[in-house]
Enzyme design. Structure first.
Site, PDB file in Angstrom:
ATOM      1  N   GLY A 239       0.760  -1.247   0.000  1.00  0.00           N
ATOM      2  CA  GLY A 239       0.000   0.000   0.000  1.00  0.00           C
ATOM      3  C   GLY A 239       0.781   1.281   0.000  1.00  0.00           C
ATOM      4  O   GLY A 239       0.218   2.347  -0.285  1.00  0.00           O
ATOM      5  N   CYS A 343     -10.120   2.238 -29.741  1.00  0.00           N
ATOM      6  CA  CYS A 343     -11.423   2.811 -30.073  1.00  0.00           C
ATOM      7  C   CYS A 343     -12.275   2.998 -28.828  1.00  0.00           C
ATOM      8  O   CYS A 343     -13.308   2.345 -28.648  1.00  0.00           O
ATOM      9  CB  CYS A 343     -12.113   1.926 -31.090  1.00  0.00           C
ATOM     10  SG  CYS A 343     -11.103   1.784 -32.559  1.00  0.00           S
TER      11      CYS A 343
HETATM   12  N1  LLP Z   1      -1.176  -7.133  -0.618  1.00  0.00           N
HETATM   13  C1  LLP Z   1      -2.435  -7.295  -1.018  1.00  0.00           C
HETATM   14  C2  LLP Z   1      -3.297  -8.242  -0.323  1.00  0.00           C
HETATM   15  C3  LLP Z   1      -2.925  -6.548  -2.105  1.00  0.00           C
HETATM   16  O1  LLP Z   1      -4.178  -6.711  -2.501  1.00  0.00           O
HETATM   17  C4  LLP Z   1      -2.069  -5.635  -2.761  1.00  0.00           C
HETATM   18  C5  LLP Z   1      -2.544  -4.845  -3.904  1.00  0.00           C
HETATM   19  C6  LLP Z   1      -0.742  -5.513  -2.315  1.00  0.00           C
HETATM   20  C7  LLP Z   1      -0.327  -6.268  -1.227  1.00  0.00           C
HETATM   21  C8  LLP Z   1       0.254  -4.583  -2.946  1.00  0.00           C
HETATM   22  O2  LLP Z   1      -0.147  -3.273  -2.823  1.00  0.00           O
HETATM   23  P1  LLP Z   1       0.826  -2.073  -3.272  1.00  0.00           P
HETATM   24  O3  LLP Z   1       2.037  -2.107  -2.356  1.00  0.00           O
HETATM   25  O4  LLP Z   1       1.217  -2.314  -4.668  1.00  0.00           O
HETATM   26  O5  LLP Z   1       0.005  -0.867  -3.099  1.00  0.00           O
HETATM   27  N2  LLP Z   1      -4.293  -1.673  -9.838  1.00  0.00           N
HETATM   28  C9  LLP Z   1      -4.264  -0.652  -8.813  1.00  0.00           C
HETATM   29  C10 LLP Z   1      -3.689  -1.165  -7.508  1.00  0.00           C
HETATM   30  C11 LLP Z   1      -4.419  -2.379  -6.992  1.00  0.00           C
HETATM   31  C12 LLP Z   1      -3.784  -2.925  -5.749  1.00  0.00           C
HETATM   32  C13 LLP Z   1      -4.303  -4.276  -5.467  1.00  0.00           C
HETATM   33  N3  LLP Z   1      -3.759  -4.887  -4.310  1.00  0.00           N
HETATM   34  C14 LLP Z   1      -3.471   0.536  -9.335  1.00  0.00           C
HETATM   35  O6  LLP Z   1      -2.943   0.453 -10.435  1.00  0.00           O
HETATM   36  O7  LLP Z   1      -3.385   1.556  -8.660  1.00  0.00           O
END
Ligand code: LLP
Length: 417
Positions: A239, A343
């Site tokens: 996150g 498109c």
């Molecule tokens: N752990 C879990 C359980 C998760 O669901 C996620 C991301 C992470 C870790 C890693 O999170 P990060 O450190 O990358 O924030 N497609 C979206 C982001 C979706 C995140 C989904 N879960 C975007 O492009 O902003």
């Protein structure tokens, strides 16, 4: 230190000219910087010092097997959400012991395969998932190591599509229910309770929601210990945000210190699942300007990358820095929307940007390493771009461009089926 730098007006990826890479591999093209990836992994890892921890890179952010291999070599574990991601980690040289399995819809087959392989922990998201895993464990006569993903009801102050730890989100288990389930799981055969887990959202740029979630989890761990349930680790999910435009997210070390501060007197091991903060700023998408189109009320730069290659601007209205790869080109700033060829009216990377472009010149979309290639698709029957990893002056092709055979191969005409 930025590893994507201009040298005499020309953009470089570490020691390699981006123009040269674009000419050699064609566009669109994803380019990753090894030094950036390594620095970001170490920024988390080294901040812990001697404190017991495991960094489990979140595979969904970018699941290329050469990048996973690189992270494995740096000592990383892996957070997966499907058996497909499991297969990637194994192919990259990871072992099941490096893997924790997140996600709220794990199927019976997925739970079975992961348990048979002895992964290190299942992060469970519902009562029914706990009971399903237990019955699989009973059948196999194997012990499943688990944590429950709690929903601490914290607002991470990020885009609503990537908010996951608030009441009403589909993720996690509210704390009261989690307590009840931990008590039930304590007496279950073949279930080993190891941890408490959460993930409250992504692209979080303030420390406060993150620390609120830690406090809620630590309180729960202490209550559970009072009930004789010995929680060994806290998994704080991923996150942590990165800078796309003018955000000022906490440095990984600041975040790690805030976590360690809160757990160190309680003998709690830590697990982190960062994705974006490790790989996000380590990637560029290079694209060629096909057309400059002057409209009555707007100008457009039509580039050869589309929303199928990088969907974040379209999906989350995410800001993307776009730079001319060769800033020496003889062109005036063109105020335009930078758009792809798809498109769909939402196939827009930037609105009303002043950018130095000419037809045939290259542009670089910055910070696309996370949720770039991994969210790409073949929409409009477009082969997905190649990916290269640059390490100093060394260039490795880590995924070739897809061919039309790759796209059409799995399909059958009616009389062939
Ligand atoms: N752990 C879990 C359980 C998760 O669901 C996620 C991301 C992470 C870790 C890693 O999170 P990060 O450190 O990358 O924030 N497609 C979206 C982001 C979706 C995140 C989904 N879960 C975007 O492009 O902003």
């Amino acid at each position: 230190m930025n590893y994507f730098n201009y040298v005499k007006g020309e953009l470089f990826a570490e020691q390699v000219s981006v123009t040269e890479l674009a000419e050699r591999f064609g566009t669109p093209l994803f380019i990753y910087s090894h030094a950036t990836l390594e620095r970001h992994y170490k920024a988390f890892d080294e901040a812990f010092g001697e404190y017991p921890h495991r960094i489990c890179y979140s595979v969904k952010a970018n699941s290329n097997i050469a990048l996973l291999q690189t992270l494995k070599r740096l000592g990383s574990g892996f957070d997966i959400v499907s058996i497909g991601e499991f297969e990637r980690v194994i192919k990259a040289g990871g072992s099941p012991k490096d893997i924790i399995f997140s996600g709220l819809g794990k199927t019976t087959d997925e739970l079975t395969q992961a348990l048979e392989a002895n992964i290190s922990c299942f992060n469970l998201e519902s009562e029914n998932e706990l009971y399903r895993l237990k019955s699989i464990a009973d059948k196999l006569g194997k012990t499943a190591t688990i944590s429950l993903r709690i929903n601490p009801d914290v607002d991470p102050k990020t885009h609503k599509h990537i908010t996951t730890g608030k009441k009403g989100n589909k993720f996690g288990i509210d704390i009261d229910t989690a307590k009840r389930l931990y008590i039930a799981a304590k007496d279950m055969d073949n279930i080993d309770i190891a941890g408490v887990d959460y993930h409250i959202g992504s692209q979080i740029c303030k420390l406060e929601p993150l620390t609120q979630a830690i406090d809620a989890a630590v309180n729960l761990i202490l209550e559970l210990r009072d009930l004789g349930i010995n929680i060994r680790h806290l998994d704080v999910g991923g996150g942590l945000g990165i800078q796309y435009k003018d955000e000022t997210p906490p440095h990984p070390a600041e975040y790690v210190n805030a976590i360690v501060e809160r757990v160190k007197s309680h003998d709690i091991d830590l697990v982190l699942e960062p994705g974006r903060a490790i790989i996000g700023n380590a990637g560029l998408l290079v694209s060629k300007v096909e057309y400059l189109k002057r409209g009555e009320s707007k100008n457009f730069a039509v580039i050869d990358a589309g929303m199928n290659d990088y969907i974040r601007p379209c999906l989350y209205e995410a800001w993307t820095d776009i730079d001319a790869v060769d800033s020496r080109i003889e062109a005036d700033d063109f105020v335009c929307d930078v758009v792809g060829p798809i498109c769909e009216s939402s196939d827009i990377f930037a609105k009303d940007r002043a950018i130095k472009v000419a037809e045939g010149s290259y542009v670089a979309l910055r910070s696309v390493g996370a949720y770039g290639f991994s969210m790409s698709s073949n929409y409009n029957t477009r082969p997905r771009p190649p990916e290269v990893l640059v390490n100093g002056d060394k260039v490795s092709l880590i995924r070739r461009r897809e061919t039309y055979q790759d796209l059409l191969g799995p399909e059958y005409l009616l009389d062939e089926a």
